[in-house]
Structures are given as structure tokens and as C-alpha cells.
Scaffold this motif. Sequence first.
Motif, PDB file in Angstrom:
ATOM      1  N   GLU A   1       0.810  -1.225   0.000  1.00 49.60           N
ATOM      2  CA  GLU A   1       0.000   0.000   0.000  1.00 49.60           C
ATOM      3  C   GLU A   1       0.838   1.266   0.000  1.00 49.60           C
ATOM      4  OE1 GLU A   1      -3.185  -0.373  -0.494  1.00 49.60           O
ATOM      5  OE2 GLU A   1      -2.824  -2.542  -0.435  1.00 49.60           O
ATOM      6  N   LEU A   2       2.146   1.143   0.095  1.00 45.26           N
ATOM      7  CA  LEU A   2       3.004   2.319   0.139  1.00 45.26           C
ATOM      8  C   LEU A   2       3.175   2.920  -1.252  1.00 45.26           C
ATOM      9  CD1 LEU A   2       5.853   1.011   2.498  1.00 45.26           C
ATOM     10  CD2 LEU A   2       3.806   2.320   3.143  1.00 45.26           C
ATOM     11  N   SER A   3       3.536   4.193  -1.313  1.00 41.75           N
ATOM     12  CA  SER A   3       3.931   4.804  -2.581  1.00 41.75           C
ATOM     13  C   SER A   3       5.226   4.172  -3.055  1.00 41.75           C
ATOM     14  CB  SER A   3       4.135   6.310  -2.391  1.00 41.75           C
ATOM     15  OG  SER A   3       5.269   6.544  -1.552  1.00 41.75           O
ATOM     16  N   ASP A   4       5.570   4.348  -4.328  1.00 45.70           N
ATOM     17  CA  ASP A   4       6.806   3.767  -4.849  1.00 45.70           C
ATOM     18  C   ASP A   4       8.015   4.209  -4.032  1.00 45.70           C
ATOM     19  OD1 ASP A   4       5.435   2.416  -6.790  1.00 45.70           O
ATOM     20  OD2 ASP A   4       6.128   3.643  -8.468  1.00 45.70           O
ATOM     21  N   GLU A   5       8.070   5.486  -3.713  1.00 45.84           N
ATOM     22  CA  GLU A   5       9.223   6.007  -2.966  1.00 45.84           C
ATOM     23  C   GLU A   5       9.316   5.368  -1.587  1.00 45.84           C
ATOM     24  OE1 GLU A   5      11.087  10.305  -1.449  1.00 45.84           O
ATOM     25  OE2 GLU A   5       9.126  10.221  -2.433  1.00 45.84           O
TER      26      GLU A   5
ATOM     27  N   PHE B   1       5.749 -12.322 -13.726  1.00 46.63           N
ATOM     28  CA  PHE B   1       6.085 -11.044 -14.369  1.00 46.63           C
ATOM     29  C   PHE B   1       5.856  -9.866 -13.420  1.00 46.63           C
ATOM     30  CE2 PHE B   1       5.300 -12.867 -18.908  1.00 46.63           C
ATOM     31  CZ  PHE B   1       6.438 -13.630 -18.772  1.00 46.63           C
ATOM     32  N   THR B   2       6.294 -10.037 -12.186  1.00 44.89           N
ATOM     33  CA  THR B   2       6.233  -8.971 -11.195  1.00 44.89           C
ATOM     34  C   THR B   2       7.549  -8.195 -11.201  1.00 44.89           C
ATOM     35  OG1 THR B   2       7.129 -10.372  -9.431  1.00 44.89           O
ATOM     36  CG2 THR B   2       4.741 -10.379  -9.733  1.00 44.89           C
ATOM     37  N   ALA B   3       7.484  -6.941 -10.790  1.00 46.76           N
ATOM     38  CA  ALA B   3       8.683  -6.102 -10.786  1.00 46.76           C
ATOM     39  C   ALA B   3       8.560  -5.039  -9.709  1.00 46.76           C
ATOM     40  CB  ALA B   3       8.890  -5.445 -12.147  1.00 46.76           C
ATOM     41  N   PRO B   4       9.692  -4.616  -9.147  1.00 50.59           N
ATOM     42  CA  PRO B   4       9.668  -3.509  -8.189  1.00 50.59           C
ATOM     43  C   PRO B   4       9.620  -2.177  -8.924  1.00 50.59           C
ATOM     44  CG  PRO B   4      11.914  -4.227  -8.527  1.00 50.59           C
ATOM     45  CD  PRO B   4      11.042  -5.137  -9.360  1.00 50.59           C
ATOM     46  N   PRO B   5       9.453  -1.084  -8.209  1.00 49.18           N
ATOM     47  CA  PRO B   5       9.580   0.224  -8.852  1.00 49.18           C
ATOM     48  C   PRO B   5      10.987   0.394  -9.432  1.00 49.18           C
ATOM     49  CG  PRO B   5       8.627   0.432  -6.648  1.00 49.18           C
ATOM     50  CD  PRO B   5       9.114  -0.970  -6.774  1.00 49.18           C
ATOM     51  N   ASP B   6      11.079   1.109 -10.539  1.00 52.79           N
ATOM     52  CA  ASP B   6      12.398   1.414 -11.093  1.00 52.79           C
ATOM     53  C   ASP B   6      13.258   2.077 -10.022  1.00 52.79           C
ATOM     54  OD1 ASP B   6      11.448   0.437 -13.443  1.00 52.79           O
ATOM     55  OD2 ASP B   6      11.448   2.346 -14.529  1.00 52.79           O
ATOM     56  N   GLY B   7      14.516   1.650  -9.960  1.00 51.09           N
ATOM     57  CA  GLY B   7      15.446   2.245  -9.007  1.00 51.09           C
ATOM     58  C   GLY B   7      15.651   1.439  -7.749  1.00 51.09           C
ATOM     59  N   LEU B   8      14.825   0.400  -7.526  1.00 45.51           N
ATOM     60  CA  LEU B   8      14.999  -0.376  -6.287  1.00 45.51           C
ATOM     61  C   LEU B   8      16.388  -0.989  -6.212  1.00 45.51           C
ATOM     62  CD1 LEU B   8      13.747  -1.723  -3.687  1.00 45.51           C
ATOM     63  CD2 LEU B   8      13.382  -3.721  -5.144  1.00 45.51           C
ATOM     64  N   TYR B   9      16.828  -1.627  -7.306  1.00 47.22           N
ATOM     65  CA  TYR B   9      18.123  -2.313  -7.240  1.00 47.22           C
ATOM     66  C   TYR B   9      19.285  -1.325  -7.218  1.00 47.22           C
ATOM     67  CZ  TYR B   9      15.429  -6.537  -7.772  1.00 47.22           C
ATOM     68  OH  TYR B   9      14.524  -7.551  -7.555  1.00 47.22           O
ATOM     69  N   ALA B  10      19.067  -0.133  -7.715  1.00 49.21           N
ATOM     70  CA  ALA B  10      20.093   0.908  -7.544  1.00 49.21           C
ATOM     71  C   ALA B  10      20.215   1.277  -6.073  1.00 49.21           C
ATOM     72  CB  ALA B  10      19.726   2.142  -8.377  1.00 49.21           C
TER      73      ALA B  10
ATOM     74  N   ALA C   1      19.520   1.906 -13.496  1.00 50.14           N
ATOM     75  CA  ALA C   1      20.850   2.143 -14.059  1.00 50.14           C
ATOM     76  C   ALA C   1      21.679   3.160 -13.303  1.00 50.14           C
ATOM     77  CB  ALA C   1      20.720   2.571 -15.523  1.00 50.14           C
ATOM     78  N   SER C   2      21.094   3.881 -12.364  1.00 50.46           N
ATOM     79  CA  SER C   2      21.909   4.885 -11.660  1.00 50.46           C
ATOM     80  C   SER C   2      23.031   4.238 -10.867  1.00 50.46           C
ATOM     81  CB  SER C   2      21.022   5.716 -10.722  1.00 50.46           C
ATOM     82  OG  SER C   2      20.439   4.904  -9.717  1.00 50.46           O
ATOM     83  N   SER C   3      22.913   2.929 -10.613  1.00 51.84           N
ATOM     84  CA  SER C   3      23.976   2.228  -9.885  1.00 51.84           C
ATOM     85  C   SER C   3      25.017   1.637 -10.820  1.00 51.84           C
ATOM     86  CB  SER C   3      23.359   1.093  -9.064  1.00 51.84           C
ATOM     87  OG  SER C   3      22.768   0.133  -9.926  1.00 51.84           O
ATOM     88  N   GLY C   4      24.827   1.788 -12.129  1.00 55.48           N
ATOM     89  CA  GLY C   4      25.736   1.167 -13.075  1.00 55.48           C
ATOM     90  C   GLY C   4      25.403  -0.295 -13.280  1.00 55.48           C
TER      91      GLY C   4
END
Length: 427
Positions: A176-180, A214-223, A259-262
Motif C-alpha cells: 500500500e506504500l507509494s513507490d518512494e 512477471f512482477t517487478a519492483p519500482p524502477d530504481g529499487l536495485y540501484a 541504471a543509476s547504480s551502473g
Amino acid sequence: MTGLHERHLAVSPEWLALYYRHPLELTHGEGRHVWDADGTRYLDFFGGILTTMTAHGLPEVTKAVSEQAGRLIHSSTLYLNRPMVELAERVAALSGIPDARVFFTTSGTEANDTALLLATAHRGSNQILAMRNSYHGRSFSAVSVTGNRSWSTTSLSPLQTLYVHGGVRTRGPYAELSDERFVKACVADLEDLLGHTRGVAALIAEPVQGVGGFTAPPDGLYAAFREVLDRHGILWISDEVQTGWGRTGDHFWGWQAHASSGPPDILTFAKGIGNGMSIGGVVARAEVMNCLDASSISTFGGSPVTMAAGLANLSYLLEHDLQGNARRVGGLLIERLRALGAGLPAVREVRGRGLMIGIELVKPGSDDADPDAAAAVLEAAREGGLLIGKGGGHNTSVLRIAPPLSLTVAEAEEGAEILGEALRAAS
């Protein structure tokens, strides 16, 4: 029951699953279509589990395979192999990993097994972080880092595996949280987990969970994860067996959404690159790839025939911008499917990127997974002339849609129409 089905049951393990009440024998294919032994034609929206990436019977690939087979079928890695070196050069350049080294295997399972070997050897630890709801293959080590109960076939393990939250966006304690706030909560979970252990070798993660629905986290999680991992010296393995080669449309690799983490320390690939031929592989920077202190070879990895297929297939994919096609046609398809699902109470969510789309089914009026409905839709779609897959972390209740990347707009419309009829029939 057909004669071939009876023969299959007589010689195959009971756990070797077959789709459909009356299993299909596929005899040939062309483009985005396949035919069964009775001559029935089907629009293929699953591609042999995301493996027929460009098209069935692609002339460029069949020609390359035929010509190479006429020269030399096999040599092993004990001899110089021009097609293997040429494909390795192309994969290394595309990977984004600096000073990359490439090792070819015969499957995604073997690729992930090799990645785990490299990571544990490099770090001197058998502790691995993996994502809940994940799937990484069927070998002993790959099963031991699989976080999906339906596919974790043994509790015995050569690795000490700890599971991290974040691979599933719309279920679980942070849904229920926002992506951030979701990302911050998952990072806090990771930090807390690492506070209770030491010397972890690597995190292995699928940018989009394949078998998991085919589930995925918000973009940037792995960064965000990568910042934590780097502080602890922990490697990041990106399992691109299903997400690689432009299937998600927006990116060539799934990791590029973070990709911000390279690039990752280790990248694994398989499935689509061979367009049906058995190719898998690992890419890692030289420091990691060269950490093994004993000799190793591969008898079948890097076979001249499979490498010729991979080179021809990759060239076709790049020259025809199939990543762009996946983005354009996949975008149209997912919007059409969302419109179809909006009026059906059994459809909980339509999600995905590019030509990697999942439809999660539940019992109407609840959040409870409905695997029976998924099985019914699979059967109804087949009756309508469409082949799809299924998966998911909650009792296989997600329809998996992953056509060849050359799918046309007309074929996307046709498949959506058939699937809409199947969903309504099952409802």
C-alpha cells in the motif's frame, strides 16, 4: 489420451509437467505461429517459455545453423572457436560491464549456477541474498536460491540463502506504500537483514520475476540496494535469462531500469539469444570471472552450431530494432488487455513491460489467487487458437504473455481478442 501422451507418461518423471488436459504435440512453426500434429494452427504468445525470441523458423537462424552444421558441429572449449569468440565479443560490448569476460553454458540454470560459483569463490562465502518469489533454475544450487515455493523442489541446500523483500510490488507488507516509500522500506529491510549476518557473497535478482508472474519492483529499487551492497562488498548478480535482449521494450537489459547504480557485477543470460538453440552464459568483470583457482571447461557450452545461431539471431534482433517493436506493440497490447480486464472481477491486475505481460487472476470479490481460473483460461485460449503460459507466486494464478519480439500490431489485436473471449468464458 493419445498414444504419444501414453508413451510420455511411461518413460518420464511424474513431476515433468505438461500443459493442457490433452497435451499438445507441436510439429512446426513459422513467424509467430505454430502447428500441432493435427494440423491446427496457433498464435504463439509464449514462445517456448520466452525462448523463441525473434520468430519461429527464422530463415537467418536456420541458414546459419545449417551452414555451421555442414562444417563442424562440435569441438568443446578445448579448441579455439571463432563463432564463440565473435558472439562473446558482441555480448561483452552490449552488457555494459567494463572489462567483461563471457562464459557460455547450455541453459539459464547452468548460467546462474556458474554465477553463484563465481560469487561464492570471489567472496569466500556461501551466503546468498535472493528475492522472495524468485526463480533461478532447477539445479541444486539454483533451486536453493529460488524463493517461489511452487518451484523450490528441496529444502536441502549447498548455500545459506536469505530472502529479501521487493520483487513483488502489489502484494506483501509494503504493497500500500507509494513507490518512494516502498523502496525505502525494502532498503530498510535489507539493512536490517545484513545486520544479522556477515560475509554475504551476493544478491541474485531478476529485474522482472519471470516464473513468479512477471512482477517487478519500482524502477530504481536495485540501484538503492546496490548502495547498501557496495558498502558491504556484496556482489550483485542480475538474472537476465527472461528480461534480456530488449524484451521489456524500454531497455535492452532489465538492470537498466535501475541504471543509476551502473551495471551489475555479474549478468546471466539464456533463452532468447539462441531463438530455441541451447545457449546460456555469464558476463562478469575480469576480476570476478578470473577468481577461480582451478581449471574448468565446457563440453557443450559455446558449441559452434549454437554460437552461429546466436550470432545470426542477435544480428537480426538489432538490425530490425525488435526492442523498439517490443516497446511499441507491447505497449498497445498491455493497454488493450487492461481495457479487457477492467470489467472482469476475476482480473486483479494486468502488469508488465514490452512483450512481457502478466494477468493475475483472483476469486471475484477477494484477493485470493485462483489457479483454477488460470487453468481454465489457458484451456479456453488454446481452444480459440492462442498459446499462453502461466505462473505466479500465489498458486500459479498469473497468465504469462510473452510472444516473439517480431509480433505485429494485427497479431497483438488478434491475440488480445482471443484472450478476452477466454477470460470472459472462464469468468
